[in-house]
Write an enzyme that holds these catalytic residues in place. Structure first.
Site, PDB file in Angstrom:
ATOM      1  CE  LYS A  66      40.755 -11.076  73.703  1.00 16.86           C
ATOM      2  NZ  LYS A  66      39.575 -10.943  74.461  1.00 16.86           N
ATOM      3  CD  GLN A 110      37.569  -7.460  74.437  1.00 17.05           C
ATOM      4  OE1 GLN A 110      38.124  -8.659  73.924  1.00 17.05           O
ATOM      5  NE2 GLN A 110      38.300  -7.362  75.440  1.00 17.05           N
ATOM      6  CG  ASP A 133      36.084 -14.463  77.872  1.00 15.27           C
ATOM      7  OD1 ASP A 133      37.253 -14.599  77.941  1.00 15.27           O
ATOM      8  OD2 ASP A 133      35.356 -13.700  77.286  1.00 15.27           O
TER       9      ASP A 133
END
Length: 301
Positions: A66, A110, A133
């Site tokens: 990422k 995460q 997200d």
């Protein structure tokens, strides 16, 4: 839109392989152009904060990917690598600081988190405007009511691939296999918002194969290796395989496979995504897209 994509109801013998890796590369290039324009306007790069708690090897690899792709797209990365013993209170303090940081447009924590940290509390602590997200209840609610929202990256990637292949999705019969908050539920909502007729199936569904065979569009996200074979697929259907499963083989080797039996599906479907190289690359590309969108929205306020 390809001729094959318009012939959903016709029998085919070999499915087209949907190249998510190539589509994701093009999407990242578009994000890079947008990030350059944003920097010229705002005097800074869009900023993405990535928080990793613990030393899970798969999560470490994913976070590195990422951050590398963010840098290549002109997005500043702010990594926060915390020990596995980090308390929930400490993590919430960090999120509060990131919410207030004007250099940070997107915050990604995460998952999964260590057992001592409640995921729901962490998700709800993130500013919805920085929730790249798309998991915050505010964004979930906006998506469900058809309002502009930051959308979970994997379902968004699936939708973009479908729109690229089929154009207008209106009237298509879509079946989503799986009902998770991360993929299944938002995927169904995105397809409904695109005027598909949507059915969500799961472990309690009666005659699962028959439900799947009714689909022009079949999206599979259940976490069971190669569960979906040719008997689940309508001839000519578009099949998106979200699953990523590692299967142990002889001599300590392993291989990645999806939730769909790719070889079997290819004998029936009109088009199908491979694993790897299908939906996975789209997830990271859509994270960058969401970060740029969040940055643009904050500047426009």
């Amino acid at each position: 839109m390809t001729d094959q994509a318009t012939k959903i109801d016709q029998d085919v013998t070999t499915a087209e392989r949907i190249d998510g890796k190539a589509f994701a590369a093009a999407l990242r290039a578009d994000v890079a152009e947008g990030a350059a324009r944003f920097q010229a306007q705002a005097g800074r790069q869009p900023g993405l904060a990535v928080v990793l708690v613990g030393d899970d090897p798969a999560s470490q690899v994913y976070v590195k990917t990422k951050m590398r792709q963010a840098a290549e797209a002109g997005i500043a990365s702010f990594p926060h690598l915390l020990p596995g013993s980090t308390s929930q209170a400490h993590l919430l303090q960090l999120i509060d600081a990131l919410n207030s940081d004007d250099q940070v447009d997107g915050i990604l924590v995460q998952l999964p988190l260590p057992a001592q940290i409640e995921e729901t509390a962490v998700i709800e602590a993130i500013d919805p405007a920085k929730d790249v997200d798309g998991f915050h209840p505010v964004n979930v609610g906006r998506l469900s009511t058809g309002q502009p929202a930051l959308v979970p990256c994997t379902p968004l990637g699936c939708l973009l691939l479908l729109q690229d292949r089929l154009g207008d999705l209106s009237g298509k019969k879509a079946v989503v296999v799986g009902r998770s908050n991360i993929v299944g539920k938002p995927m169904g909502q995105l397809l409904l918002n695109a005027s598909c007729t949507v059915t969500t199936v799961h472990s309690r569904t009666q005659d699962l194969a028959a439900e799947c065979r009714s689909a022009d569009i079949l999206v599979v996200a259940v976490g069971r290796p190669e569960m979906i074979d040719a008997s689940y697929i309508k001839p000519g259907a578009i099949v998106l395989d979200v699953g990523i499963n590692r299967i142990e083989m002889a001599e300590g080797k392993s291989r990645l496979t999806g939730d769909v039996d790719f070889a079997a599906a290819s004998s029936v479907a009109g088009a199908v995504t491979p694993v790897p190289g299908g939906i996975g690359p789209m997830t990271v590309a859509c994270l960058l897209r969401n970060t740029l969108s969040a940055a643009q929205a904050r500047v426009a306020e």
